[in-house]
Design a protein around this motif. Structure first.
Motif, PDB file in Angstrom:
ATOM      1  N   LEU A 169      -5.125 -14.911  45.464  1.00  0.00           N
ATOM      2  CA  LEU A 169      -6.120 -14.022  44.684  1.00  0.00           C
ATOM      3  C   LEU A 169      -5.145 -13.563  43.475  1.00  0.00           C
ATOM      4  O   LEU A 169      -5.550 -13.444  42.454  1.00  0.00           O
ATOM      5  CB  LEU A 169      -6.612 -12.726  45.188  1.00  0.00           C
ATOM      6  CG  LEU A 169      -7.285 -11.851  44.767  1.00  0.00           C
ATOM      7  CD1 LEU A 169      -8.499 -12.323  43.821  1.00  0.00           C
ATOM      8  CD2 LEU A 169      -7.702 -10.542  45.636  1.00  0.00           C
ATOM      9  N   TRP A 170      -3.854 -13.182  43.956  1.00  0.00           N
ATOM     10  CA  TRP A 170      -2.776 -12.919  42.656  1.00  0.00           C
ATOM     11  C   TRP A 170      -2.634 -13.965  41.774  1.00  0.00           C
ATOM     12  O   TRP A 170      -2.418 -13.808  40.507  1.00  0.00           O
ATOM     13  CB  TRP A 170      -1.635 -12.354  43.542  1.00  0.00           C
ATOM     14  CG  TRP A 170      -0.607 -12.128  42.604  1.00  0.00           C
ATOM     15  CD1 TRP A 170      -0.168 -10.936  42.000  1.00  0.00           C
ATOM     16  CD2 TRP A 170       0.715 -13.050  42.130  1.00  0.00           C
ATOM     17  NE1 TRP A 170       0.853 -10.839  41.178  1.00  0.00           N
ATOM     18  CE2 TRP A 170       1.529 -12.400  41.101  1.00  0.00           C
ATOM     19  CE3 TRP A 170       0.927 -14.597  42.467  1.00  0.00           C
ATOM     20  CZ2 TRP A 170       2.382 -13.045  40.655  1.00  0.00           C
ATOM     21  CZ3 TRP A 170       1.871 -14.968  41.869  1.00  0.00           C
ATOM     22  CH2 TRP A 170       2.727 -14.376  41.072  1.00  0.00           C
ATOM     23  N   LYS A 171      -2.697 -15.211  42.252  1.00  0.00           N
ATOM     24  CA  LYS A 171      -2.429 -16.283  41.423  1.00  0.00           C
ATOM     25  C   LYS A 171      -3.761 -16.591  40.616  1.00  0.00           C
ATOM     26  O   LYS A 171      -3.418 -16.834  39.563  1.00  0.00           O
ATOM     27  CB  LYS A 171      -1.912 -17.505  42.247  1.00  0.00           C
ATOM     28  CG  LYS A 171      -1.483 -18.471  41.305  1.00  0.00           C
ATOM     29  CD  LYS A 171      -1.130 -19.925  42.268  1.00  0.00           C
ATOM     30  CE  LYS A 171      -0.626 -21.143  41.287  1.00  0.00           C
ATOM     31  NZ  LYS A 171      -0.370 -22.285  41.977  1.00  0.00           N
ATOM     32  N   TYR A 172      -4.762 -16.395  41.213  1.00  0.00           N
ATOM     33  CA  TYR A 172      -6.022 -16.583  40.429  1.00  0.00           C
ATOM     34  C   TYR A 172      -6.283 -15.517  39.199  1.00  0.00           C
ATOM     35  O   TYR A 172      -6.391 -15.681  38.141  1.00  0.00           O
ATOM     36  CB  TYR A 172      -7.115 -16.393  41.533  1.00  0.00           C
ATOM     37  CG  TYR A 172      -8.438 -16.523  40.650  1.00  0.00           C
ATOM     38  CD1 TYR A 172      -9.014 -17.735  40.226  1.00  0.00           C
ATOM     39  CD2 TYR A 172      -9.368 -15.388  40.536  1.00  0.00           C
ATOM     40  CE1 TYR A 172     -10.434 -17.947  39.413  1.00  0.00           C
ATOM     41  CE2 TYR A 172     -10.469 -15.462  39.702  1.00  0.00           C
ATOM     42  CZ  TYR A 172     -10.845 -16.556  39.167  1.00  0.00           C
ATOM     43  OH  TYR A 172     -12.196 -16.884  38.838  1.00  0.00           O
ATOM     44  N   ILE A 173      -5.678 -14.271  39.611  1.00  0.00           N
ATOM     45  CA  ILE A 173      -5.824 -13.344  38.762  1.00  0.00           C
ATOM     46  C   ILE A 173      -4.901 -13.391  37.379  1.00  0.00           C
ATOM     47  O   ILE A 173      -5.101 -13.428  36.235  1.00  0.00           O
ATOM     48  CB  ILE A 173      -5.478 -11.824  39.291  1.00  0.00           C
ATOM     49  CG1 ILE A 173      -6.887 -11.554  40.196  1.00  0.00           C
ATOM     50  CG2 ILE A 173      -5.343 -10.577  38.251  1.00  0.00           C
ATOM     51  CD1 ILE A 173      -6.585 -10.309  41.109  1.00  0.00           C
ATOM     52  N   HIS A 174      -3.741 -13.880  37.494  1.00  0.00           N
ATOM     53  CA  HIS A 174      -2.607 -14.282  36.846  1.00  0.00           C
ATOM     54  C   HIS A 174      -2.863 -15.531  35.997  1.00  0.00           C
ATOM     55  O   HIS A 174      -2.814 -15.386  34.684  1.00  0.00           O
ATOM     56  CB  HIS A 174      -1.254 -14.355  37.578  1.00  0.00           C
ATOM     57  CG  HIS A 174      -0.591 -13.337  37.970  1.00  0.00           C
ATOM     58  ND1 HIS A 174       0.571 -12.792  36.940  1.00  0.00           N
ATOM     59  CD2 HIS A 174      -0.594 -12.368  38.904  1.00  0.00           C
ATOM     60  CE1 HIS A 174       1.090 -11.481  37.494  1.00  0.00           C
ATOM     61  NE2 HIS A 174       0.326 -11.457  38.631  1.00  0.00           N
ATOM     62  N   LEU A 175      -3.586 -16.434  36.424  1.00  0.00           N
ATOM     63  CA  LEU A 175      -4.040 -17.532  35.696  1.00  0.00           C
ATOM     64  C   LEU A 175      -5.198 -16.994  34.769  1.00  0.00           C
ATOM     65  O   LEU A 175      -5.477 -17.484  33.434  1.00  0.00           O
ATOM     66  CB  LEU A 175      -4.479 -18.701  36.743  1.00  0.00           C
ATOM     67  CG  LEU A 175      -3.626 -19.482  37.368  1.00  0.00           C
ATOM     68  CD1 LEU A 175      -3.983 -20.413  38.228  1.00  0.00           C
ATOM     69  CD2 LEU A 175      -2.413 -20.090  36.436  1.00  0.00           C
ATOM     70  N   ARG A 176      -6.203 -16.384  35.245  1.00  0.00           N
ATOM     71  CA  ARG A 176      -7.341 -15.794  34.339  1.00  0.00           C
ATOM     72  C   ARG A 176      -6.881 -14.800  33.396  1.00  0.00           C
ATOM     73  O   ARG A 176      -7.165 -15.184  32.351  1.00  0.00           O
ATOM     74  CB  ARG A 176      -8.238 -15.443  35.278  1.00  0.00           C
ATOM     75  CG  ARG A 176      -8.908 -16.060  36.419  1.00  0.00           C
ATOM     76  CD  ARG A 176      -9.769 -17.321  35.894  1.00  0.00           C
ATOM     77  NE  ARG A 176      -9.558 -18.341  35.098  1.00  0.00           N
ATOM     78  CZ  ARG A 176      -8.826 -19.384  35.909  1.00  0.00           C
ATOM     79  NH1 ARG A 176      -8.813 -19.162  37.074  1.00  0.00           N
ATOM     80  NH2 ARG A 176      -8.329 -20.253  35.327  1.00  0.00           N
ATOM     81  N   ALA A 177      -5.844 -14.200  33.836  1.00  0.00           N
ATOM     82  CA  ALA A 177      -5.337 -13.233  32.755  1.00  0.00           C
ATOM     83  C   ALA A 177      -4.386 -14.019  31.605  1.00  0.00           C
ATOM     84  O   ALA A 177      -4.476 -13.915  30.307  1.00  0.00           O
ATOM     85  CB  ALA A 177      -4.436 -12.289  33.375  1.00  0.00           C
ATOM     86  N   GLN A 178      -3.859 -15.311  31.993  1.00  0.00           N
ATOM     87  CA  GLN A 178      -3.080 -15.852  31.056  1.00  0.00           C
ATOM     88  C   GLN A 178      -4.235 -16.663  30.079  1.00  0.00           C
ATOM     89  O   GLN A 178      -4.026 -17.038  28.829  1.00  0.00           O
ATOM     90  CB  GLN A 178      -2.414 -17.186  31.819  1.00  0.00           C
ATOM     91  CG  GLN A 178      -1.640 -17.734  30.885  1.00  0.00           C
ATOM     92  CD  GLN A 178      -0.567 -18.745  31.691  1.00  0.00           C
ATOM     93  OE1 GLN A 178      -0.484 -18.729  32.939  1.00  0.00           O
ATOM     94  NE2 GLN A 178       0.376 -19.731  31.095  1.00  0.00           N
TER      95      GLN A 178
END
Length: 713
Positions: A300-309
């Motif tokens: 979930l943390w990685k998904y949020i960071h990718l979507r934010a990027q």
């Protein structure tokens, strides 16, 4: 031993600082010559600098029967290897010498720069300086230190390394491999039990002790691959009796207790498990849940960071796109302002005429809303006078520009006539064909440029004599007598008259000499196809007639067609047509109608079909209007387009299903506009149907000679 003399306790992949006094004082036979202009940061060879870091096996030959092996990184130098071997043999590093093929290796040479065999093993000879030599001093001989293997193995317990070659037929992928195998010294330190010493000989005798090491399950698991684990043979042995029996126990030596075996059951021992292991097994589920929870949290943390990027990237692209759009608008406004102030081309003057027409319509609208009766008639007359004055001013400026650009047009025509014929030949070879006619044009062009220059009297007379000699070779020119007479008259005036005005004479000379350059002697003139214009009643060639997509026959020449057309901003429609053609090229649609239409057809589509505004926002700014595809899967055509602004076009191309986004009434309106376009361009639709049904589209625009861009060769 001092701190500086103490060798390092470990070997690492760094360059050791070896004192120059510790290096062997012998002539080395390796290493490049020293170059004072080079630096340490400048490699001698780019290929040698790119070395993959890996561990290699190194064999040291101490004697013919004594060989030891070690594993080092391939980037280590001989100085580092000496430091490590000196520590293991307990000798001084400066007394060691490494040789290969009879040559001494210098300290700065790396292992990857030495020779190796087919298995990737580097073999060196390890020797001592001055081995076997004694030093005399005070009648006593001191022996030189030796390379003792007992010191190497007993005190340090160092493992050996060998490289095992596995042929391709024994591997899964069929490729041969070299496996680095570590031979571990499993000897243990024997404890001192007991013993005695012989007083005569001084020898010590110790009691024997087995070398059996600790239990295997107490050792740390280090991914062992040994012969014991690979060749273990399991054996079974029956311990219980073949059939069940009763057991008798004596109570007091007289009475016997009989125990029945009817209720007995067999307990099979399992693997030994300690209390800590039992607790770990019980907490196994909790640990699994903990791992899964943390794994989901990390996902979930990685998904949020990718979507934010991705969001930041989209915002940045949107801002850059907005900046580019604003810059384009500013450049378009500046370009229009410059065109209005300094018009040069036909399109620039059409823009001025369109501005006058727009101003006239706005003034008429104002007069109609403010005045009535005689006052309105007076205002209309005043408006008519102003319009006539403005149009006369534009025409005067157009005439001045035409006269100013006359010399430039002549120079361009002469340059094109004197250019050699070029084409692409065999194997994309650029071929130039310079004919005598093109050479003649270039030669006469230079003379024509000299005639237009202001020269002194003597230089002008010399130029006239030269021109008169050249004219004797051009007697076939129809106006030769007149041209020769003009040059002769100017020559006489310069020779015999003190003052004379020859400017008018020279203008006539330049006109006739320009006609002389364009003149080409031909035996038989070819008949050019021509027809008469229905407006001006003049017979002209087909190249002088305007060709439009909607016409059924050729009837009006370009001049008459231009006169009866209303003044429009042709540059805007040309820009719209270029955008359409650019998009079709990106989509690899070479058979699109966008390459057949002309700016006048685009103007007709926007004004007559879409009524000069966007179909969505009703914007009437022509500089922002575009004609994208309505259905992205079909080629562009007048009946497969929609009038939108530039931003609406980008959003329209992002739509996958049109029926889910647009309203049914809006789709019906677009379909009606497409039907109107098909009726207006019915000739184009008929040609398209014929070519598509017969499959002849590929022949359109194809010639026998293969075309190519000569400027890019």
């Amino acid at each position: 031993m001092s701190l500086q003399e103490c060798p390092p306790s470990h070997v690492c992949n760094v360059q050791l600082n070896v004192d120059p006094s510790e290096r062997p004082r012998v002539e080395t036979g390796c290493g490049p010559a020293y170059d004072g202009r080079s630096t340490e940061s400048e490699p001698h060879d780019n290929e040698e600098c790119c070395v993959e870091l890996e561990n290699v096996t190194v064999k040291f030959h101490i004697s013919q029967s004594q060989i030891v092996a070690q594993v080092y990184p391939n980037c280590m130098t001989m100085s580092e290897v000496k430091q490590d071997m000196a520590r293991k043999f307990e000798v001084s590093p400066e007394s060691l010498v490494l040789k290969q093929s009879g040559r001494i290796l210098c300290d700065s040479v790396a292992i990857n720069s030495t020779k190796f065999d087919s298995f990737g093993i580097h073999e060196f000879n390890l020797e001592l300086l001055g081995a076997g030599v004694t030093k005399d001093g005070d009648d006593s001989a001191i022996s030189v230190p030796k390379l003792d293997l007992n010191v190497y193995y007993d005190k340090h317990r160092l493992p050996d390394f060998i490289t095992v070659h596995i042929p391709g037929e024994d591997t899964e992928d069929g490729q041969a491999r070299h496996v680095l195998v570590e031979i571990e010294n499993a000897a243990i330190v024997k404890p001192f039990l007991c013993g005695y010493r012989d007083k005569v000989s001084g020898k010590e005798y110790l009691d024997a002790f087995t070398q059996t090491g600790p239990y295997f399950d107490k050792l740390k698991y280090r991914r062992y691959r040994s012969r014991d684990t690979q060749t273990w043979e399991h054996k079974e042995k029956t311990l219980n009796t073949a059939h069940e029996q009763s057991v008798q126990c004596f109570l007091d030596g007289v009475n016997v207790l009989y125990v029945s075996a009817a209720t007995d059951f067999t307990i099979v021992p399992g693997k030994y498990q300690s209390f800590a292991q039992k607790e770990r097994a019980e907490r196994k589920l909790q640990k699994i849940l903990l791992i899964q929870r943390n794994w989901r949290r990390w996902i979930l943390w990685k998904y949020i960071h990718l979507r934010a990027q991705e969001y930041r990237r989209l915002v940045s692209n949107r801002e850059d796109e907005q900046k580019r759009y604003e810059q384009c608008v500013e450049q378009r406004v500046e370009r229009h302002q410059a065109i209005k102030q300094f018009p040069r081309t036909k399109d620039d003057f059409d823009l001025l005429y369109a501005e006058v027409g727009r101003w006239k319509r706005a003034e008429l609208k104002r007069i109609v809303s403010q005045y009535e009766g005689p006052a309105r008639i007076a205002e209309v007359n005043i408006l008519l006078d102003k319009e006539i004055q403005m149009l006369n001013g534009v025409d005067r400026q157009r005439r001045l520009v035409y006269l100013a650009m006359e010399d430039f047009r002549k120079d361009q025509l002469l340059k094109k006539m004197g250019k050699p014929i070029e084409w692409i030949g065999y194997k994309d070879c650029k071929i130039h064909l310079d004919l005598l006619s093109t050479q003649r044009v270039r030669f006469l062009t230079e003379v024509y440029k000299d005639l237009r220059k202001p020269l002194k009297k003597d230089d002008r007379l010399q130029l006239l004599r030269r021109v008169l000699e050249l004219l004797m070779e051009e007697t076939c020119f129809p106006k030769f007598p007149e041209l020769f007479d003009l040059f002769d008259r100017e020559k006489n005036l310069l020779l015999y008259a003190k003052s004379s005005d020859v400017e008018i004479l020279r203008k006539r000379q330049n006109i006739l000499f320009f006609d002389l350059i364009k003149f080409q002697k031909r035996g038989r003139t070819e008949k050019v196809p021509s027809r008469m214009c229905i407006v001006c009643k003049k017979v002209k060639s087909y190249s002088d007639f305007a060709i439009r997509t909607r016409q059924s026959h050729v009837d009006t020449c370009k001049s008459c067609y231009y006169l009866k057309m209303t003044a429009t901003e042709n540059t805007v429609y040309q820009a719209i047509l270029r955008c359409i053609q650019r998009d079709e090229r990106k989509r690899k649609c070479a058979t699109s109608f966008a390459f057949v239409l002309q700016p006048d057809d685009v103007r007709h589509i926007i004004d007559k079909i879409w009524h000069g505004h966007s179909a969505v926002s009703k914007s009437e700014n022509l500089s922002e209007l575009r004609l994208p595809r309505w259905n992205k899967s079909d080629d562009w055509a007048p009946w497969n387009c929609i009038c939108l602004t530039e931003r609406e076009t980008r959003d329209h191309y992002k739509i996958e299903d049109i029926e889910k986004i647009y309203d049914p009434k809006f789709i019906l309106h677009i379909s009606n506009c497409h039907m109107l376009a098909r009726s207006l361009f019915h000739t184009l639709a008929a040609v398209a149907t014929e070519f598509q049904e017969t499959g002849q589209w590929w022949r359109v625009g194809m010639n026998k000679q293969r075309s190519s861009n000569l400027d890019e060769v």
